[in-house]
Design a protein around this motif. Structure first.
Motif, mmCIF file in Angstrom:
data_model
loop_
_atom_site.group_PDB
_atom_site.id
_atom_site.type_symbol
_atom_site.label_atom_id
_atom_site.label_comp_id
_atom_site.label_asym_id
_atom_site.label_seq_id
_atom_site.Cartn_x
_atom_site.Cartn_y
_atom_site.Cartn_z
ATOM 1 N N ARG A 67 0.815 -1.221 0.000
ATOM 2 C CA ARG A 67 0.000 0.000 0.000
ATOM 3 C C ARG A 67 0.848 1.271 0.000
ATOM 4 N NH1 ARG A 67 -4.102 -1.030 4.947
ATOM 5 N NH2 ARG A 67 -2.114 -0.947 6.041
ATOM 6 N N SER A 68 1.977 1.243 0.711
ATOM 7 C CA SER A 68 2.815 2.433 0.836
ATOM 8 C C SER A 68 3.312 2.898 -0.523
ATOM 9 C CB SER A 68 4.010 2.141 1.743
ATOM 10 O OG SER A 68 3.588 1.789 3.045
ATOM 11 N N VAL A 69 3.352 4.209 -0.699
ATOM 12 C CA VAL A 69 3.781 4.784 -1.972
ATOM 13 C C VAL A 69 5.220 5.256 -1.876
ATOM 14 C CG1 VAL A 69 1.446 5.477 -2.620
ATOM 15 C CG2 VAL A 69 2.893 7.068 -1.324
ATOM 16 N N CYS A 70 5.806 5.523 -3.017
ATOM 17 C CA CYS A 70 7.161 6.048 -3.075
ATOM 18 C C CYS A 70 7.145 7.523 -2.662
ATOM 19 C CB CYS A 70 7.690 5.909 -4.499
ATOM 20 S SG CYS A 70 9.428 6.382 -4.701
ATOM 21 N N PRO A 71 8.099 7.961 -1.861
ATOM 22 C CA PRO A 71 8.153 9.383 -1.500
ATOM 23 C C PRO A 71 8.337 10.252 -2.737
ATOM 24 C CG PRO A 71 9.574 8.077 -0.078
ATOM 25 C CD PRO A 71 9.152 7.181 -1.201
ATOM 26 N N GLY A 72 7.788 11.451 -2.669
ATOM 27 C CA GLY A 72 7.917 12.382 -3.782
ATOM 28 C C GLY A 72 6.571 12.865 -4.262
ATOM 29 N N THR A 73 6.620 13.769 -5.218
ATOM 30 C CA THR A 73 5.383 14.379 -5.702
ATOM 31 C C THR A 73 5.220 14.282 -7.214
ATOM 32 O OG1 THR A 73 6.466 16.550 -5.896
ATOM 33 C CG2 THR A 73 5.368 16.039 -3.802
ATOM 34 N N GLY A 74 6.093 13.522 -7.859
ATOM 35 C CA GLY A 74 6.020 13.466 -9.313
ATOM 36 C C GLY A 74 6.297 12.086 -9.852
ATOM 37 N N ALA A 75 7.310 11.983 -10.732
ATOM 38 C CA ALA A 75 7.596 10.736 -11.434
ATOM 39 C C ALA A 75 8.641 9.877 -10.723
ATOM 40 C CB ALA A 75 8.067 11.041 -12.853
ATOM 41 N N GLU A 76 8.969 10.216 -9.478
ATOM 42 C CA GLU A 76 9.932 9.400 -8.744
ATOM 43 C C GLU A 76 9.436 7.960 -8.613
ATOM 44 O OE1 GLU A 76 9.879 13.509 -6.658
ATOM 45 O OE2 GLU A 76 8.450 12.156 -7.634
ATOM 46 N N THR A 77 10.353 7.020 -8.623
ATOM 47 C CA THR A 77 9.993 5.612 -8.441
ATOM 48 C C THR A 77 10.891 4.975 -7.394
ATOM 49 O OG1 THR A 77 11.450 4.854 -10.232
ATOM 50 C CG2 THR A 77 9.155 5.337 -10.806
ATOM 51 N N ASN A 86 5.437 -9.506 -1.838
ATOM 52 C CA ASN A 86 5.027 -10.899 -2.086
ATOM 53 C C ASN A 86 6.098 -11.680 -2.836
ATOM 54 O OD1 ASN A 86 2.594 -10.768 -0.738
ATOM 55 N ND2 ASN A 86 1.365 -10.407 -2.576
ATOM 56 N N GLY A 87 7.353 -11.405 -2.492
ATOM 57 C CA GLY A 87 8.454 -12.140 -3.082
ATOM 58 C C GLY A 87 8.862 -11.696 -4.467
ATOM 59 N N GLN A 88 8.249 -10.625 -4.975
ATOM 60 C CA GLN A 88 8.568 -10.155 -6.315
ATOM 61 C C GLN A 88 9.080 -8.718 -6.283
ATOM 62 O OE1 GLN A 88 5.015 -10.640 -8.671
ATOM 63 N NE2 GLN A 88 5.482 -12.788 -9.130
ATOM 64 N N GLN A 89 10.003 -8.414 -7.164
ATOM 65 C CA GLN A 89 10.491 -7.055 -7.311
ATOM 66 C C GLN A 89 9.430 -6.220 -8.043
ATOM 67 O OE1 GLN A 89 13.678 -5.265 -6.692
ATOM 68 N NE2 GLN A 89 13.552 -6.797 -5.058
ATOM 69 N N VAL A 90 9.092 -5.087 -7.477
ATOM 70 C CA VAL A 90 8.066 -4.228 -8.075
ATOM 71 C C VAL A 90 8.565 -2.787 -8.109
ATOM 72 C CG1 VAL A 90 6.132 -5.677 -7.346
ATOM 73 C CG2 VAL A 90 6.948 -3.863 -5.828
ATOM 74 N N THR A 91 8.002 -2.026 -9.028
ATOM 75 C CA THR A 91 8.260 -0.586 -9.095
ATOM 76 C C THR A 91 7.097 0.137 -8.430
ATOM 77 O OG1 THR A 91 9.513 -0.785 -11.154
ATOM 78 C CG2 THR A 91 8.612 1.388 -10.628
ATOM 79 N N VAL A 92 7.412 0.988 -7.485
ATOM 80 C CA VAL A 92 6.390 1.723 -6.746
ATOM 81 C C VAL A 92 6.475 3.198 -7.140
ATOM 82 C CG1 VAL A 92 5.492 2.321 -4.468
ATOM 83 C CG2 VAL A 92 6.584 0.086 -4.838
ATOM 84 N N HIS A 93 5.328 3.787 -7.469
ATOM 85 C CA HIS A 93 5.259 5.189 -7.858
ATOM 86 C C HIS A 93 4.786 6.051 -6.681
ATOM 87 C CE1 HIS A 93 5.822 4.272 -12.160
ATOM 88 N NE2 HIS A 93 5.122 3.181 -11.901
ATOM 89 N N THR A 94 4.705 7.341 -6.917
ATOM 90 C CA THR A 94 4.257 8.266 -5.888
ATOM 91 C C THR A 94 2.730 8.361 -5.851
ATOM 92 O OG1 THR A 94 4.254 10.201 -7.342
ATOM 93 C CG2 THR A 94 6.332 9.667 -6.236
ATOM 94 N N TYR A 95 2.238 8.839 -4.738
ATOM 95 C CA TYR A 95 0.797 9.112 -4.587
ATOM 96 C C TYR A 95 0.313 10.001 -5.728
ATOM 97 C CZ TYR A 95 -3.317 11.231 -2.193
ATOM 98 O OH TYR A 95 -4.557 11.699 -1.846
ATOM 99 N N SER A 96 1.071 11.055 -5.999
ATOM 100 C CA SER A 96 0.669 11.999 -7.051
ATOM 101 C C SER A 96 0.643 11.334 -8.418
ATOM 102 C CB SER A 96 1.628 13.198 -7.067
ATOM 103 O OG SER A 96 1.602 13.880 -5.823
ATOM 104 N N TRP A 97 1.589 10.433 -8.673
ATOM 105 C CA TRP A 97 1.625 9.749 -9.964
ATOM 106 C C TRP A 97 0.402 8.865 -10.145
ATOM 107 C CZ3 TRP A 97 1.503 4.840 -11.971
ATOM 108 C CH2 TRP A 97 1.937 4.676 -13.298
ATOM 109 N N TYR A 98 0.070 8.082 -9.127
ATOM 110 C CA TYR A 98 -1.090 7.194 -9.249
ATOM 111 C C TYR A 98 -2.369 7.995 -9.502
ATOM 112 C CZ TYR A 98 1.774 3.336 -7.452
ATOM 113 O OH TYR A 98 2.741 2.374 -7.280
#
Length: 266
Positions: free
Chosen positions: A112-122, A128-140
């Motif tokens: 559930r937690s998002v990546c810190p930042g306000t834009g396109a930061e990842t 769940n055992g898998q590598q994932v890319t997490v975006h920012t709240y603003s991006w979603y």
């Protein structure tokens, strides 16, 4: 398929789907709700404010909020895509997240937690055992908003509701936290087909006017989730914010007048 790809596909398809015709123009606009447990229908002693919003509107309301979700998990689970696929021109989508978006990815990813930042930061994380890319709240929220607007919908970004501001024994409510500002900025960046309602600020204002004892009774389980009576108050606070802004995209569809709702315009 990554969430960004899904959004892109739906946005590209919007050109053909958003063209107005006589059937669409005669269809009643529909209001969709996207959010977490504070908006969603629940059982037991608590429920979300989205249950009561239909009593204030003359338009049909479809509540797609679900407990425990954040802007990230709502996106990854395809729940925004379901709304994007369903909306038609002039429908209105109210989006409210923030309660579950915080936390640190470095201490274990809860999905559930998002990546810190306000834009396109990842951020790269393991979930769940898998590598994932997490975006920012603003991006979603921006990606969802752009796809919805491409379909011809209007978007209302709503700030998260406050936890019980009387919990410490005295009234405490500042700016509502960083996600309030993020939601405001996303709405502004999306342009004229999006607007912002400071739901948190209006809810806190009503709780302040009610006083500690009356407000405490609206939180029977914890400091976040309201009773049905509390959900009704929180729903009215959203309408108050909407009406104080002139009605916005729901102008002419609100049954309650500003004067009939407690609190003042912020």
């Amino acid at each position: 398929m990554h969430s960004s790809s899904l959004f892109s596909v739906l946005a590209l398809a919007a050109t053909a789907l958003s063209a107005p015709n006589s059937h669409v123009q005669k269809r009643a606009q529909t209001v969709y709700l996207a959010g977490d447990s504070t908006m969603a229908r629940a059982g037991g002693v608590t429920t979300g404010w989205g249950v009561y919003l239909p009593y204030s509107l003359t338009l049909p309301v479809i509540n797609r909020a679900i407990g425990g979700r954040s802007s990230r998990s709502f996106t990854v689970e395809g729940r925004f895509n379901e709304i994007i696929a369903a909306v038609q021109p002039n429908d209105i989508v109210i989006i409210e997240f923030g309660h579950n978006d915080g936390g640190s990815l470095s201490r274990g990813d809860n999905g559930r937690s998002v990546c810190p930042g306000t834009g396109a930061e990842t951020c790269r994380s393991t979930y769940n055992g898998q590598q994932v890319t997490v975006h920012t709240y603003s991006w979603y929220l921006t990606e969802a908003g752009k796809a919805l607007i491409a379909k011809g919908a209007k978007v209302i970004m709503s700030s998260q509701t406050p936890n019980n501001p009387w919990e410490s024994g005295r009234f405490l409510y500042g700016d509502g936290g960083r996600f309030v500002g993020y939601a405001r900025d996303v709405a502004k960046a999306l342009g004229p087909n999006a607007m912002f309602v400071d739901h948190g600020g209006y809810t806190a204002s009503i709780f302040q006017s009610m006083g500690k004892a009356a407000t405490d009774r609206l939180f029977p389980q914890d400091h976040t989730h309201t009773s049905p009576a509390g959900a009704d108050v929180v729903s009215k606070a959203f309408v108050k914010g909407l009406q104080c802004a002139g009605g916005g995209f729901l102008e002419g569809f609100v049954k309650n007048s500003t004067e009939s709702i407690p609190g003042t315009c912020l």
